[in-house]
Motif scaffolding. Sequence first.
Motif, short mmCIF file in Angstrom:
data_model
loop_
_atom_site.label_atom_id
_atom_site.label_comp_id
_atom_site.label_asym_id
_atom_site.label_seq_id
_atom_site.Cartn_x
_atom_site.Cartn_y
_atom_site.Cartn_z
N LYS A 180 -44.19 33.41 -7.27
CA LYS A 180 -43.73 33.32 -5.52
C LYS A 180 -44.91 32.89 -4.91
CE LYS A 180 -41.59 33.07 -1.58
NZ LYS A 180 -40.63 32.00 -1.87
N TRP A 181 -46.25 33.48 -4.82
CA TRP A 181 -47.49 33.68 -4.50
C TRP A 181 -47.94 32.25 -4.50
CZ3 TRP A 181 -52.42 32.92 -6.49
CH2 TRP A 181 -53.53 33.50 -5.59
N LYS A 182 -47.94 32.00 -5.77
CA LYS A 182 -48.54 30.50 -5.73
C LYS A 182 -48.06 29.46 -5.44
CE LYS A 182 -50.21 31.81 -10.73
NZ LYS A 182 -51.53 30.69 -11.69
N ALA A 183 -46.94 29.68 -5.25
CA ALA A 183 -45.87 28.66 -4.55
C ALA A 183 -45.80 28.27 -2.93
CB ALA A 183 -44.50 29.17 -4.08
N LYS A 184 -46.64 29.79 -2.19
CA LYS A 184 -47.16 29.55 -0.95
C LYS A 184 -48.14 29.24 -0.52
CE LYS A 184 -44.25 33.63 0.80
NZ LYS A 184 -44.18 35.15 1.48
N GLN A 185 -49.50 29.52 -2.09
CA GLN A 185 -50.39 28.50 -2.05
C GLN A 185 -51.09 27.22 -1.74
OE1 GLN A 185 -53.22 31.10 -0.59
NE2 GLN A 185 -51.43 32.04 -0.86
N GLY A 186 -49.73 26.64 -2.74
CA GLY A 186 -49.12 25.18 -3.45
C GLY A 186 -50.53 24.84 -4.35
N SER A 187 -50.03 26.19 -4.92
CA SER A 187 -51.70 26.47 -6.25
C SER A 187 -49.96 26.19 -7.93
CB SER A 187 -51.66 27.95 -6.50
OG SER A 187 -52.69 28.00 -7.55
N TRP A 188 -50.86 25.80 -8.85
CA TRP A 188 -50.09 25.79 -10.69
C TRP A 188 -49.12 26.59 -9.82
CZ3 TRP A 188 -50.35 29.00 -14.08
CH2 TRP A 188 -49.59 28.59 -15.06
N ARG A 189 -48.30 26.11 -10.73
CA ARG A 189 -46.70 27.41 -10.65
C ARG A 189 -46.65 27.84 -11.73
NH1 ARG A 189 -43.26 26.40 -6.99
NH2 ARG A 189 -42.17 28.46 -7.74
N ILE A 190 -46.04 28.90 -12.07
CA ILE A 190 -45.31 29.02 -13.50
C ILE A 190 -43.83 28.13 -13.75
CG2 ILE A 190 -44.58 31.08 -15.04
CD1 ILE A 190 -46.55 33.15 -13.56
N SER A 191 -43.79 27.72 -15.09
CA SER A 191 -42.33 26.68 -15.30
C SER A 191 -40.93 27.66 -14.89
CB SER A 191 -42.85 26.18 -16.50
OG SER A 191 -42.67 26.74 -17.82
N GLU A 192 -39.91 27.00 -14.82
CA GLU A 192 -38.95 27.58 -14.21
C GLU A 192 -38.71 28.17 -15.88
OE1 GLU A 192 -36.35 24.78 -12.44
OE2 GLU A 192 -37.17 25.21 -10.94
N ALA A 193 -38.85 27.11 -16.99
CA ALA A 193 -38.51 27.74 -18.66
C ALA A 193 -39.08 28.91 -18.78
CB ALA A 193 -39.10 26.57 -19.59
N THR A 194 -40.63 28.50 -18.42
CA THR A 194 -41.18 30.32 -18.72
C THR A 194 -40.19 31.68 -17.91
OG1 THR A 194 -43.69 29.24 -19.25
CG2 THR A 194 -43.21 31.67 -18.86
N LEU A 195 -39.58 31.55 -16.63
CA LEU A 195 -38.94 32.26 -16.05
C LEU A 195 -37.93 32.99 -16.44
CD1 LEU A 195 -40.31 31.23 -12.39
CD2 LEU A 195 -41.41 33.25 -14.12
#
Length: 87
Positions: A24-39
């Motif tokens: 969520k923090w990365k999403a707000k930063q516009g940064s590289w994200r953790i894949s949905e598959a990993t979640l």
Amino acid sequence: MTQTIVYILIVINVLTFVIYGIDKWKAKQGSWRISEATLLTLAVLGGSIGALLGMQVWHHKTMHKKFKYGLPLILLAQIALIYFINK
């Protein structure tokens, strides 16, 4: 043996909760994200409670159908599995 499994489940749920927060923090930063598959994999591996708590606390992935409906189904399947193993 059972106590070890409980400790493992606590660790995976805390880890999953933290990873949802990081994503969520990365999403707000516009940064590289953790894949949905990993979640989702973390949830399947025993972190479904941490994933559901992460969704609620971090307000993350709450509108995605595979998370909104999939995570509760994963949790129910895990509860059923525990029930049948201990029956």
